[in-house]
Write a protein that holds these residues in place. Structure first.
Motif, PDB file in Angstrom:
ATOM      1  N   ASN A 181      33.403   0.086  48.006  1.00 28.10           N
ATOM      2  CA  ASN A 181      32.384   1.007  47.252  1.00 28.10           C
ATOM      3  C   ASN A 181      32.701   1.017  45.634  1.00 28.10           C
ATOM      4  O   ASN A 181      33.201   1.872  45.242  1.00 28.10           O
ATOM      5  N   GLU A 229      23.789   1.036  46.074  1.00 26.08           N
ATOM      6  CA  GLU A 229      22.879   2.256  45.602  1.00 26.08           C
ATOM      7  C   GLU A 229      21.516   1.898  44.723  1.00 26.08           C
ATOM      8  O   GLU A 229      20.718   2.689  45.022  1.00 26.08           O
ATOM      9  N   LEU A 250      27.934   4.405  51.387  1.00 25.17           N
ATOM     10  CA  LEU A 250      27.786   5.102  49.789  1.00 25.17           C
ATOM     11  C   LEU A 250      28.561   6.498  50.047  1.00 25.17           C
ATOM     12  O   LEU A 250      28.589   7.066  51.194  1.00 25.17           O
ATOM     13  N   GLN A 307      27.032   9.029  45.372  1.00 24.39           N
ATOM     14  CA  GLN A 307      26.006   7.800  45.174  1.00 24.39           C
ATOM     15  C   GLN A 307      24.850   7.855  46.007  1.00 24.39           C
ATOM     16  O   GLN A 307      23.723   7.660  45.322  1.00 24.39           O
ATOM     17  N   ALA A 308      24.831   8.580  47.133  1.00 21.90           N
ATOM     18  CA  ALA A 308      23.581   8.584  47.843  1.00 21.90           C
ATOM     19  C   ALA A 308      22.827   9.556  47.420  1.00 21.90           C
ATOM     20  O   ALA A 308      21.387   9.462  47.439  1.00 21.90           O
ATOM     21  N   ALA A 354      20.820   8.112  44.590  1.00 20.13           N
ATOM     22  CA  ALA A 354      19.817   7.202  44.919  1.00 20.13           C
ATOM     23  C   ALA A 354      18.605   7.973  45.497  1.00 20.13           C
ATOM     24  O   ALA A 354      17.596   7.493  45.009  1.00 20.13           O
TER      25      ALA A 354
END
Length: 749
Positions: free
Chosen positions: A20, A129, A164, A168-169, A172
């Motif tokens: 990642n 992402e 992720l 990060q998620a 998104a």
């Protein structure tokens, strides 16, 4: 509990890793002011079980061809009956396309989940992402478009398996949702007003709440609830429990700091707002903390010091000092920024989440991706010289003793990415998703790579369940269940024409032994042995294609066991493969009308190299153009994948085949061990798995590889040394083999 040695910084949630890397997106134009009017959406973080949350629609993510696990499996169980999992079956049958952002809906039984769906995440290993933003935007657009959904419950899709990070998620999700809302007109507002983000683990729920709060700071379209809502079904898993325990321990080690009023903060929380104590400083007058557990002479240890001394008891003094120092440094890290991997003793392999690896041939090499219970490894391209790989495959197909001993380590190092090699352990089962080209590689030889000079361990397929799946159009029907009465099996042995050199006495022996064993296990067996023009077996019908086809189409067999020759049929309509009979080649095309395909097909079928480019028998020289139909020099390497592909297309659940010629007695041994372990267990005992039975049979051949016939010089027979690796299993290795209740079985005496 054990954790890999790491610096404190390595425990941070946002620390970039090889899997990642830190995303590098162009900065948003500063001159664009965020939209302040228009529809808004409330986001509520719930600590609880997704399927127990009250909502109009429940959604999880779904990778292409990956059977449900974690939250998706919980949703599958909630909407399915006890006998069959709806989402799992749709996945195995290839009915869920799972393109990025594509939503697939499922009917629901009575219960808290009134409507369920999965949103496509694409192939495993490809969810970045940026792609996750598109997925979330598509999901929200679909939910709003339904018109009747007021509340949607979901999880943080993309972070469940570690693809992720939580942050990060969260970014998104916020970007995808806000982007879609910005595209809607200001009025009328959509009916969907609230999305519940449900997390079953308490610490991850805290991380999610902080991540969403940070991600939505400048997005007025999204309103985040300030507090974590406690639902039902929430849990505290071992890694989170370890973080909470570690946090409490750091409070004992971190010195209390004086407050502005002159009083010390007993738990040290004031240190977060002031100058942090580092490197073992003490709260008492700023003096250095002692290296060992004892306080300075003449001073009484505070209560927390007594606790810490108890915790550190048994360690050498210099170790205690280092632990104190690290605990003080760790005290400056918020618990929501910590992530630990806690590994317990290996559970039963059938219950462990498999390590699923995708290996696809591509331009410039092999493309790998991996999905485990702990992490997703994004796609890797391994540059491979195909000429070298072709030679390696040829030498490992029916190999010499030297090649079977020396080349597996090269196979693992040559084609497996370094960060994938550490996943090849016996901690969990291994499932390889292959295409027709990569399926020709004898992956059963994979070995856990060891440092130079290290002890060599048994091959991976001996220490754990290793199964394969083909990227192929899956069946159009469900395989027949096993709980509908007596088990039935069709056994076929030595059906080739002896006048053309296709007679196999060993295949007869195997068929007779298998039929006897299955009858003793309570299975109703139909047996065909030998061609019509061969020596007849007393009391047994000959194996004619038409008679075998009749039993296959009308007999409702659960198991089919074939011992004989196999070959390719290269004709103007394409390349097919099948089993050799005296009167022609029996392929899956003839079986396409099967309403209930067999659950298990076992084929100890060696390549003949004697059929030509027509549907009938030919001569040994009638194989023009065969090399053009496979990237491998040895057609034998492509035979089992080709046969498996044919049978998987018609709905067979498991195809088990030998990739090269096996000594007759070892073929019998494999079959005997496979069925013994497949049928083991009784009432109240855990049902065995198909992959476990294959592993047990491989292990028996592996343990006896040096026994039996040897060369005049006393060296082991090459055929016997590597026969264990010849057997390939296509199917879900974790699938249970649940027999009918003996009370419901008709008398077969």
């Amino acid at each position: 509990m054990s954790t890999p040695a790491a610096r404190i910084a390595d425990l941070l949630e946002d620390a970039p890793t090889a899997s990642n890397p830190a995303p590098q997106f162009p900065a948003a134009p500063q001159e664009e002011a965020p939209r302040t009017e228009g529809p808004t959406l409330a986001l509520t973080v719930v600590w609880g079980d997704l399927v127990e949350a009250s909502a109009d629609l429940h959604v999880t993510g779904h990778y292409q061809s990956v059977v449900p696990a974690a939250a998706e499996l919980a949703l599958d169980r909630a909407i399915s009956s006890e006998s069959r999992r709806v989402i799992t079956e749709h996945t195995k049958l290839g009915w869920i396309d799972a393109q990025l952002g594509e939503v697939t809906y499922f009917p629901c039984k009575a219960g808290p989940v009134r409507s369920a769906a999965v949103v496509g995440m694409g192939p495993m290993g490809t969810l970045t992402e940026r792609r996750a933003v598109q997925m979330y935007s598509s999901l929200l657009g679909e939910a709003v478009g339904l018109g009747h959904v007021q509340t949607l419950a979901t999880v943080l899709i993309g972070a469940g398996a570690g693809n992720l990070t939580v942050n990060q998620a969260s970014r998104a999700l916020a970007g995808g949702f806000a982007g879609y809302l910005a595209s809607l007109p200001a009025t009328p507002p959509p009916r969907l007003g609230e999305i519940l983000l449900v997390e079953v683990d308490r610490l991850r729920a805290e991380q999610l709440l902080l991540g969403l709060a940070k991600a939505t700071e400048k997005l007025p379209q999204l309103r985040i609830g300030p507090e974590l809502v406690e639902g039902s079904g929430g849990q505290l898993f071992a890694p989170s429990a370890a973080v909470y325990a570690l946090t409490a321990l750091t409070r004992l080690a971190r010195p209390a700091r004086p407050t502005p009023g002159g009083e010390a903060s007993p738990d040290g929380e004031a240190a977060r707002g002031g100058e942090a104590a580092r490197g073992g400083e003490a709260a008492r007058g700023g003096e250095p903390a002692p290296d060992g557990p004892d306080p300075p002479p003449g001073e009484d240890a505070p209560p927390e010091e007594d606790v810490l001394r108890t915790v550190l008891a048994g360690f050498a003094p210099h170790i205690q000092g280092k632990v104190r120092e690290q605990l003080v440094q760790l005290a400056e890290v918020a618990r929501t920024d910590l992530t630990l991997t806690v590994r317990a003793a290996a559970e039963a392999q059938a219950d462990a989440l498999p390590v699923r690896m995708s290996v696809q041939s591509g331009v410039g090499g092999l493309r790998w991706a991996a999905l485990t219970g702990r992490a997703t490894v994004p796609e890797r391209l391994v540059p491979v010289d195909m000429d070298l790989l072709r030679e390696l495959v040829d030498r490992l197909t029916e190999p010499t003793v030297e090649d079977a001993s020396g080349l597996p380590d090269l196979l693992s190092r040559f084609v497996v990415p370094p960060d994938f090699q550490r996943l090849l352990t016996d901690d969990a089962t291994v499932l390889l998703e292959l295409d027709r080209d990569t399926a020709s590689v004898p992956w059963e030889f994979l070995a856990e790579t060891q440092p130079a000079g290290g002890d060599r361990r048994d091959p991976l397929a001996i220490r754990t369940q290793l199964s394969r799946q083909l990227r192929t159009p899956y069946s159009r029907v469900l395989t027949e269940g096993l709980a509908d009465g007596q088990l039935r099996a069709l056994v076929i042995g030595d059906p080739g024409d002896p006048e053309k050199g296709f007679q196999l006495p060993g295949a007869r022996s195997e068929a007779l032994a298998v039929a006897t064993q299955l009858k003793n296990l309570g299975v109703k067996v139909t047996l065909f042995v030998g061609a019509a023009n061969s020596t007849r077996q007393p009391g047994v019908d000959p194996a004619r294609r038409l008679d075998v086809l009749r039993v296959l189409l009308c007999g409702g067999n659960h198991i089919v066991h074939y011992c004989g020759h196999s070959d390719f049929d290269v004709s103007a309509t394409g390349r097919r493969s099948g089993w050799v009979f005296a009167d022609g080649l029996l392929t899956a095309q003839e079986l396409s009308l099967l309403e209930r395909p067999p659950l298990i097909v076992v084929a100890n079928a060696c390549y003949t190299a004697r059929l030509g480019g027509t549907t009938g028998p030919g001569t040994p020289d009638a194989q023009p153009g065969m090399a053009e139909h496979t990237p491998w020099g040895n057609p034998q390497a492509a035979l089992v994948p080709s046969l498996a592909d044919e049978f998987l297309r018609i709905g067979v659940g498991h195809y088990i085949g030998a990739a090269w010629r096996i000594p007759d007695d070892q073929g019998v041994t494999f079959a005997e061990q496979f069925y013994r372990h497949l049928f083991k267990g009784g009432t109240g005992e855990e049902a065995p798995t198909v992959g476990g039975a294959v592993r047990a049979a491989r292990r028996r051949l592996y343990e006896r590889r040096a026994a039996g016939r040897q060369s005049p010089a006393g060296a082991p027979s090459p055929e016997r040394w590597s026969s264990w690796a010849a057997y390939q299993h296509y199917g879900d290795g974790a699938a249970r083999f649940v027999r009918p209740d003996p009370a419901d079985r008709p008398d077969t005496a």
